[in-house]
Design an enzyme around this catalytic site. Structure first.
Site, PDB file in Angstrom:
ATOM      1  N   HIS A 221       0.876  -1.182   0.000  1.00  0.00           N
ATOM      2  CA  HIS A 221       0.000   0.000   0.000  1.00  0.00           C
ATOM      3  C   HIS A 221       0.910   1.227   0.000  1.00  0.00           C
ATOM      4  O   HIS A 221       1.736   1.393  -0.885  1.00  0.00           O
ATOM      5  CB  HIS A 221      -0.927  -0.113   1.215  1.00  0.00           C
ATOM      6  CG  HIS A 221      -2.073   0.856   1.259  1.00  0.00           C
ATOM      7  ND1 HIS A 221      -2.439   1.650   0.205  1.00  0.00           N
ATOM      8  CD2 HIS A 221      -2.940   1.164   2.272  1.00  0.00           C
ATOM      9  CE1 HIS A 221      -3.480   2.396   0.552  1.00  0.00           C
ATOM     10  NE2 HIS A 221      -3.792   2.121   1.803  1.00  0.00           N
ATOM     11  N   HIS A 260      -1.796  -2.373  -9.725  1.00  0.00           N
ATOM     12  CA  HIS A 260      -2.843  -1.799  -8.870  1.00  0.00           C
ATOM     13  C   HIS A 260      -4.025  -2.742  -8.838  1.00  0.00           C
ATOM     14  O   HIS A 260      -4.342  -3.367  -9.856  1.00  0.00           O
ATOM     15  CB  HIS A 260      -3.287  -0.425  -9.392  1.00  0.00           C
ATOM     16  CG  HIS A 260      -4.005   0.378  -8.381  1.00  0.00           C
ATOM     17  ND1 HIS A 260      -5.354   0.237  -8.145  1.00  0.00           N
ATOM     18  CD2 HIS A 260      -3.547   1.303  -7.507  1.00  0.00           C
ATOM     19  CE1 HIS A 260      -5.701   1.060  -7.172  1.00  0.00           C
ATOM     20  NE2 HIS A 260      -4.633   1.726  -6.761  1.00  0.00           N
ATOM     21  N   ASP A 311       2.771   5.778  -6.659  1.00  0.00           N
ATOM     22  CA  ASP A 311       3.974   5.743  -5.827  1.00  0.00           C
ATOM     23  C   ASP A 311       5.252   5.771  -6.655  1.00  0.00           C
ATOM     24  O   ASP A 311       6.314   6.149  -6.156  1.00  0.00           O
ATOM     25  CB  ASP A 311       3.964   4.494  -4.933  1.00  0.00           C
ATOM     26  CG  ASP A 311       2.879   4.579  -3.880  1.00  0.00           C
ATOM     27  OD1 ASP A 311       2.682   5.680  -3.349  1.00  0.00           O
ATOM     28  OD2 ASP A 311       2.220   3.565  -3.601  1.00  0.00           O
TER      29      ASP A 311
HETATM   30  N1  CMC Z   1       5.607  -6.495 -10.150  1.00  0.00           N
HETATM   31  C1  CMC Z   1       5.610  -7.705 -10.772  1.00  0.00           C
HETATM   32  N2  CMC Z   1       4.491  -8.407 -10.989  1.00  0.00           N
HETATM   33  C2  CMC Z   1       3.333  -7.864 -10.609  1.00  0.00           C
HETATM   34  C3  CMC Z   1       3.266  -6.607  -9.964  1.00  0.00           C
HETATM   35  C4  CMC Z   1       4.470  -5.933  -9.757  1.00  0.00           C
HETATM   36  N3  CMC Z   1       4.475  -4.754  -9.139  1.00  0.00           N
HETATM   37  N4  CMC Z   1       1.993  -6.320  -9.690  1.00  0.00           N
HETATM   38  C5  CMC Z   1       1.261  -7.347 -10.120  1.00  0.00           C
HETATM   39  N5  CMC Z   1       2.066  -8.275 -10.667  1.00  0.00           N
HETATM   40  C6  CMC Z   1       1.682  -9.549 -11.248  1.00  0.00           C
HETATM   41  C7  CMC Z   1       1.500 -10.568 -10.144  1.00  0.00           C
HETATM   42  O1  CMC Z   1       2.687 -11.258  -9.880  1.00  0.00           O
HETATM   43  C8  CMC Z   1       0.422 -11.444 -10.726  1.00  0.00           C
HETATM   44  O2  CMC Z   1       1.016 -12.308 -11.656  1.00  0.00           O
HETATM   45  P1  CMC Z   1       0.506 -13.813 -11.815  1.00  0.00           P
HETATM   46  O3  CMC Z   1      -0.936 -13.698 -12.234  1.00  0.00           O
HETATM   47  O4  CMC Z   1       1.413 -14.378 -12.833  1.00  0.00           O
HETATM   48  O5  CMC Z   1       0.655 -14.431 -10.466  1.00  0.00           O
HETATM   49  C9  CMC Z   1      -0.463 -10.466 -11.497  1.00  0.00           C
HETATM   50  O6  CMC Z   1       0.389  -9.383 -11.832  1.00  0.00           O
HETATM   51  C10 CMC Z   1      -1.642  -9.951 -10.705  1.00  0.00           C
HETATM   52  O7  CMC Z   1      -1.148  -9.339  -9.521  1.00  0.00           O
HETATM   53  P2  CMC Z   1      -1.815  -9.444  -8.090  1.00  0.00           P
HETATM   54  O8  CMC Z   1      -0.767  -9.208  -7.059  1.00  0.00           O
HETATM   55  O9  CMC Z   1      -2.602 -10.697  -7.987  1.00  0.00           O
HETATM   56  O10 CMC Z   1      -2.822  -8.250  -8.177  1.00  0.00           O
HETATM   57  P3  CMC Z   1      -3.464  -7.546  -6.949  1.00  0.00           P
HETATM   58  O11 CMC Z   1      -4.577  -6.754  -7.486  1.00  0.00           O
HETATM   59  O12 CMC Z   1      -3.756  -8.468  -5.848  1.00  0.00           O
HETATM   60  O13 CMC Z   1      -2.233  -6.638  -6.429  1.00  0.00           O
HETATM   61  C11 CMC Z   1      -0.807  -4.895  -5.898  1.00  0.00           C
HETATM   62  C12 CMC Z   1      -2.122  -5.290  -6.579  1.00  0.00           C
HETATM   63  C13 CMC Z   1      -0.759  -3.365  -5.831  1.00  0.00           C
HETATM   64  C14 CMC Z   1      -0.737  -5.456  -4.474  1.00  0.00           C
HETATM   65  C15 CMC Z   1       0.378  -5.419  -6.750  1.00  0.00           C
HETATM   66  O14 CMC Z   1       0.304  -4.897  -8.040  1.00  0.00           O
HETATM   67  C16 CMC Z   1       1.722  -5.120  -6.117  1.00  0.00           C
HETATM   68  O15 CMC Z   1       2.181  -5.859  -5.239  1.00  0.00           O
HETATM   69  N6  CMC Z   1       2.389  -3.992  -6.540  1.00  0.00           N
HETATM   70  C17 CMC Z   1       3.634  -3.571  -5.931  1.00  0.00           C
HETATM   71  C18 CMC Z   1       3.364  -2.753  -4.680  1.00  0.00           C
HETATM   72  C19 CMC Z   1       2.861  -1.365  -4.973  1.00  0.00           C
HETATM   73  O16 CMC Z   1       3.387  -0.670  -5.820  1.00  0.00           O
HETATM   74  N7  CMC Z   1       1.829  -0.935  -4.231  1.00  0.00           N
HETATM   75  C20 CMC Z   1       1.215   0.391  -4.371  1.00  0.00           C
HETATM   76  C21 CMC Z   1      -0.201   0.280  -4.811  1.00  0.00           C
HETATM   77  S1  CMC Z   1      -0.918   1.796  -5.410  1.00  0.00           S
HETATM   78  C22 CMC Z   1      -0.804   3.007  -4.228  1.00  0.00           C
HETATM   79  C23 CMC Z   1      -1.274   2.616  -2.872  1.00  0.00           C
HETATM   80  O17 CMC Z   1      -2.313   2.010  -2.659  1.00  0.00           O
HETATM   81  O18 CMC Z   1      -0.556   2.936  -1.954  1.00  0.00           O
END
Ligand code: CMC
Length: 374
Positions: A221, A260, A311
């Site tokens: 987050h 996201h 971010d």
């Molecule tokens: N780097 C590499 N792979 C990614 C990333 C990333 N940043 N984000 C998503 N993926 C991949 C993930 O590995 C998954 O792949 P697979 O289907 O092969 O397993 C696919 O994309 C779907 O991702 P998810 O994690 O299931 O999607 P989610 O909606 O649960 O997660 C998230 C969203 C924000 C937690 C994730 O994108 C993430 O961990 N991002 C990095 C942390 C980040 O930048 N967070 C800030 C969010 S926005 C501002 C805020 O809220 O503060």
């Protein structure tokens, strides 16, 4: 896992809100009906804070009154300053913010009054005092004297002044102010949902914001803006960016500042923040960060079709401004207090205890054996 379980509440609509609308299909975000990017262009953070809390943009008189109240409440009690002085210097500033807001709750004369009027006053006090608490810790841990808030400065200027003893050039202040506007509100994200969940038991605003801060700290987050900068510092130079990102992707690592839960084809806040990040870099002659930004963004898009989130530009923007990395998420707190408070008031106005169900998958009923028989 069976289909009736929605892990992470994925795709579940749990309530209604009037505070903001996230529209991933058209890459747009509105606060009370106004596009966030328009607010960045035409307003200061104080006007947006007023809008989020009061449901409409202020006129001159309303803004003056709101700012007067905020400025009059910036200073901390002697006790809170002395508690911050005693906090371990190595504490993460998010923990300092969390503890400081909790203590503000102990000191607030209206803690137990959760009427809308009292919550509005308390929200303004938390908004006013949190930057002061953070800036005090910024200075204390460097062995420097605390700089008290100044009433002739706005929130963005005053934060720089309290941390560094001076206000930077107006373009830097504007970029910082824009980041505050973009961080102010984003519907039912983790920390806002935390605040609403705490509120749903009819708990108080200081408790709900304390919990929200803990929730924002995590790297999935708010903590991502700090992780982005640690990542860029590890990459060191644009020449190394391509190799680094491909290595990370090969190892299936999560790249911070990308992806996201709601926006799958781009975070609506990114174009505005990217614009200001590039402006700051040009002004300060630091083209290394925009170059690194472009390489990482292009590679993530072409290899994974994953877009940057807000971010990603915020991390290097704050870094170029000379702000310590572990203060990036606390800056997010300074701003998101507005969104959290609006949601807390909205939850109070139409409350239903938030209490989901879980599917039990542990041991079936067992007989208790006496201690000497186990
Ligand atoms: N780097 C590499 N792979 C990614 C990333 C990333 N940043 N984000 C998503 N993926 C991949 C993930 O590995 C998954 O792949 P697979 O289907 O092969 O397993 C696919 O994309 C779907 O991702 P998810 O994690 O299931 O999607 P989610 O909606 O649960 O997660 C998230 C969203 C924000 C937690 C994730 O994108 C993430 O961990 N991002 C990095 C942390 C980040 O930048 N967070 C800030 C969010 S926005 C501002 C805020 O809220 O503060």
């Amino acid at each position: 896992m069976s289909d009736d379980i929605k892990k992470g509440l994925l795709g579940i609509v749990v309530d209604e809100t009037e505070v903001s609308k996230v529209m991933p299909e058209i890459n747009s975000l509105t606060y009370r009906g106004y596009a966030a990017q328009d607010l960045c262009e035409y307003c200061r953070f104080e006007e947006v804070a007023y809008l989020i809390l009061n449901k409409d943009l202020p006129n001159t008189i309303q803004l003056r009154k709101f700012e007067k109240e905020e400025k009059n409440n910036r200073d901390l009690s002697k006790d809170l300053y002395s508690i911050i002085k005693k906090m371990p210097k190595k504490s993460h500033p998010m923990d300092v913010a969390r503890t400081a807001v909790s203590i503000m709750g102990l000191e607030d004369k209206e803690t137990t009054d959760s009427s809308e009027e009292a919550n509005m006053r308390k929200a303004i006090r938390i908004l006013a005092k949190t930057p002061t608490a953070l800036a005090a810790f910024y200075r204390i841990r460097k062995g420097k004297n605390i700089i008290k808030p100044k009433k002739n400065l706005n929130i963005a200027e005053n934060f720089f002044y309290m941390c560094f003893g001076k206000v930077p050039q107006k373009e830097i202040v504007k970029a910082f102010d824009v980041s505050l506007i973009l961080y102010a509100e984003h519907s039912f994200n983790v920390s806002t949902f935390t605040a609403r969940t705490i509120t749903s038991s009819l708990s108080d605003i200081h408790g709900a914001i304390t919990g929200a801060i803990a929730s924002l700290k995590g790297p999935l987050h708010g903590g991502a803006n700090e992780e982005v900068m640690h990542m860029m510092n590890k990459i060191k130079s644009p020449n190394n960016a391509l190799k680094w990102i491909n290595n990370a992707l090969d190892k299936k690592e999560v790249v911070m500042g990308f992806g996201h839960r709601v926006y799958k084809s781009g975070d609506s806040r990114v174009p505005t923040m990217k614009h200001y990040m590039f402006k700051v870099a040009k002004l300060l002659n630091k083209d290394k960060y925009p170059k690194m930004y472009e390489i990482l963004e292009n590679e993530m898009l072409s290899k994974k079709n994953i877009h940057p989130n807000v971010d990603f530009p915020c991390g290097p923007t704050y870094y170029m401004m000379g702000i310590d990395i572990d203060f990036y998420t606390p800056i997010f707190v300074m701003s998101r207090i507005t969104g959290w408070s609006a949601h807390i008031m909205e939850q109070h106005a139409s409350n239903k205890l938030i209490r989901p169900l879980s599917k039990y998958k542990g041991e079936e009923v067992r007989e208790v054996m006496l201690l000497n028989q186990r």
